[in-house]
Design a protein around this motif. Sequence first.
Motif, mmCIF file in Angstrom:
data_model
loop_
_atom_site.group_PDB
_atom_site.id
_atom_site.type_symbol
_atom_site.label_atom_id
_atom_site.label_comp_id
_atom_site.label_asym_id
_atom_site.label_seq_id
_atom_site.Cartn_x
_atom_site.Cartn_y
_atom_site.Cartn_z
ATOM 1 N N GLN A 7 -0.132 -7.938 -3.692
ATOM 2 C CA GLN A 7 -0.670 -7.863 -2.329
ATOM 3 C C GLN A 7 0.099 -8.794 -1.402
ATOM 4 O O GLN A 7 0.432 -8.425 -0.266
ATOM 5 N N ARG A 8 0.392 -10.007 -1.874
ATOM 6 C CA ARG A 8 1.170 -10.952 -1.066
ATOM 7 C C ARG A 8 2.540 -10.380 -0.726
ATOM 8 O O ARG A 8 3.034 -10.532 0.397
ATOM 9 N N SER A 9 3.154 -9.708 -1.689
ATOM 10 C CA SER A 9 4.468 -9.105 -1.463
ATOM 11 C C SER A 9 4.401 -8.019 -0.394
ATOM 12 O O SER A 9 5.293 -7.909 0.452
ATOM 13 N N ARG A 10 3.347 -7.226 -0.422
ATOM 14 C CA ARG A 10 3.204 -6.152 0.575
ATOM 15 C C ARG A 10 2.959 -6.713 1.972
ATOM 16 O O ARG A 10 3.382 -6.126 2.973
ATOM 17 N N GLN A 11 2.286 -7.843 2.042
ATOM 18 C CA GLN A 11 1.933 -8.421 3.337
ATOM 19 C C GLN A 11 3.052 -9.255 3.942
ATOM 20 O O GLN A 11 3.106 -9.432 5.157
ATOM 21 N N ASN A 12 3.925 -9.778 3.103
ATOM 22 C CA ASN A 12 5.021 -10.628 3.583
ATOM 23 C C ASN A 12 6.347 -9.970 3.215
ATOM 24 O O ASN A 12 6.801 -10.041 2.078
ATOM 25 N N HIS A 13 6.975 -9.346 4.193
ATOM 26 C CA HIS A 13 8.197 -8.587 3.928
ATOM 27 C C HIS A 13 9.414 -9.477 3.689
ATOM 28 O O HIS A 13 10.490 -8.973 3.355
ATOM 29 N N LYS A 14 9.245 -10.783 3.858
ATOM 30 C CA LYS A 14 10.342 -11.698 3.558
ATOM 31 C C LYS A 14 10.433 -11.990 2.059
ATOM 32 O O LYS A 14 11.441 -12.506 1.584
ATOM 33 N N LEU A 15 9.372 -11.657 1.333
ATOM 34 C CA LEU A 15 9.337 -11.909 -0.105
ATOM 35 C C LEU A 15 9.887 -10.711 -0.868
ATOM 36 O O LEU A 15 9.938 -9.593 -0.345
ATOM 37 N N PRO A 16 10.296 -10.912 -2.116
ATOM 38 C CA PRO A 16 10.743 -9.776 -2.936
ATOM 39 C C PRO A 16 9.612 -8.770 -3.109
ATOM 40 O O PRO A 16 8.437 -9.142 -3.154
ATOM 41 N N THR A 17 9.964 -7.499 -3.213
ATOM 42 C CA THR A 17 8.952 -6.483 -3.501
ATOM 43 C C THR A 17 8.619 -6.549 -4.990
ATOM 44 O O THR A 17 9.510 -6.560 -5.837
ATOM 45 N N THR A 18 7.333 -6.606 -5.293
ATOM 46 C CA THR A 18 6.915 -6.753 -6.688
ATOM 47 C C THR A 18 5.988 -5.619 -7.106
ATOM 48 O O THR A 18 5.313 -5.003 -6.280
ATOM 49 N N PHE A 19 5.976 -5.372 -8.399
ATOM 50 C CA PHE A 19 5.016 -4.442 -8.995
ATOM 51 C C PHE A 19 4.581 -5.035 -10.326
ATOM 52 O O PHE A 19 5.420 -5.403 -11.157
ATOM 53 N N SER A 20 3.276 -5.136 -10.512
ATOM 54 C CA SER A 20 2.744 -5.724 -11.744
ATOM 55 C C SER A 20 2.005 -4.666 -12.552
ATOM 56 O O SER A 20 1.101 -4.001 -12.039
ATOM 57 N N PHE A 21 2.393 -4.519 -13.796
ATOM 58 C CA PHE A 21 1.642 -3.669 -14.711
ATOM 59 C C PHE A 21 0.377 -4.403 -15.136
ATOM 60 O O PHE A 21 0.332 -5.639 -15.141
#
Length: 370
Positions: free
Chosen positions: A207-221
Amino acid sequence: MNLEKRTISELPYVLIPKSNLKILIDTGSTKSYCNPTIAENFFQNKIRKEPFIVKTAHGSSRGNFTTLVPCEKLHVAKEKVIEEKNKDREDLPAIPPEVYVKTVQKQSKTKPKYNKEIIKTIDHELKTAQIIPRHHNTKEKIHLSNIRRPKKFSESVINAWDDTLDRSEVLTKKFGLNITREDLLTLRESNWLNDKIINFYMELIDQRSRQNHKLPTTFSFNTFLYVSLKAGGYTRVKNYTRKTDLFEKDIIFIPIFKAAHWRLITIYIKLQKIEYLDSLGKDGTDILEDIKNYLTEEHNHKKGTPLDTTNWKFTQRTDIPLQQNNDDCGVFVCQYAKSLGSSEEIQIKHSQIPEVRKLMCEEILANELL
C-alpha cells in the motif's frame, strides 16, 4: 571609504531568523571600520580567540576574533519546536555515558541515523551535548532531543494487548483480512507472529508503494504461496498472479514459513537477482532453487517463453541483522521487507524488538506504516 558613504546592504551581515537581530561582520581587512583591539575591549568576555573565515563578495578574509551574540528569541522559538516534536515521547531520561543518538554527518546529503556514541560533556542550559564521534565526519555537537527515547503508544495498543478482553473481537479489517485481538496478541512479548499478521503487514508495505510513487513498486505474496508451490507445483499457484504482472514490478516479497521458522525471499526483477534473507543465518539454497523454477514457469505462463536466468544472481544475504532468540523471526521478516521496500538500509537490532513489536501493532491498527 567613509562609513557614511556605505549602505547597510554593502556590509557583510548575518540575519538571525525569527528575531530582529542583524549581526554585522567585521572581516579585519584594510577597509575595516572596527579595530580588533577596540572590539575586544568593547565586547570583553564575549570574544573567542579562535580562527575563523568570513567569505564576502571580495573573497575570503581570515581573522582571529569572533563574538558570541545572545539570541534569546531564537532559543525560545527553538525550544517550542522541540517541545512540539517531543509531545508524544517519554520524558527525557537520565543521560548515560553511552547513548544512541541521531547523528548527522557533515556532508549535507547524508541521511541522519542513530549510532552509539559516547557523551563527553552536557550543557543542561542549552540542552546540548558534545559527543566523541566514532566517525571522523560526524558532527560533535548534538541536541539532547536527538537521543533515542521510547515512543508513547496509543490506548488502542493497550486495548489490543489486553488478554482479559474478547480475543475474537475484530479490531481492524482491510485487504480482505479481519484482524482480531487474538492475532494482535501474537505481537506481544515473545509470541510468534501468525500468518494473518504477516500477510496484513506485507499488504501495508505494498500500500505504501502504491501511495508513494517515489518508492520502488512492490508486490508481496501471502504466506501460503510457498506451501502451495511445494504441495502442488506451479499449477497449484498460477492463479496467485491472475491480476498482477510480476515482471512489471521492481521488488517482489515472498514470506516463507518452513521448519517452524520465518524467512524472506526478495526478487529484484529489473536487477535480475533473487535474495534469501534468514534472521537465523540458515542455508536457503533449496528455497532459492524453488523460487527460480517458479519464476521461470511464471514467465512462460504470462509471456509465452521460459525466463532466461543465465545472467541472474541468486544470493544468500549475510550482511543483515540477526535475531538472538527463537521467537522474533516473523518480526525480522516484516522489518526486512519494510526497509527494502523503501530502499533503506536494514538497521533493526535485537534490542529494539520490544519497541518494534509495539510499533507494528500500532501500524496494523492504523492501517498504514508509521
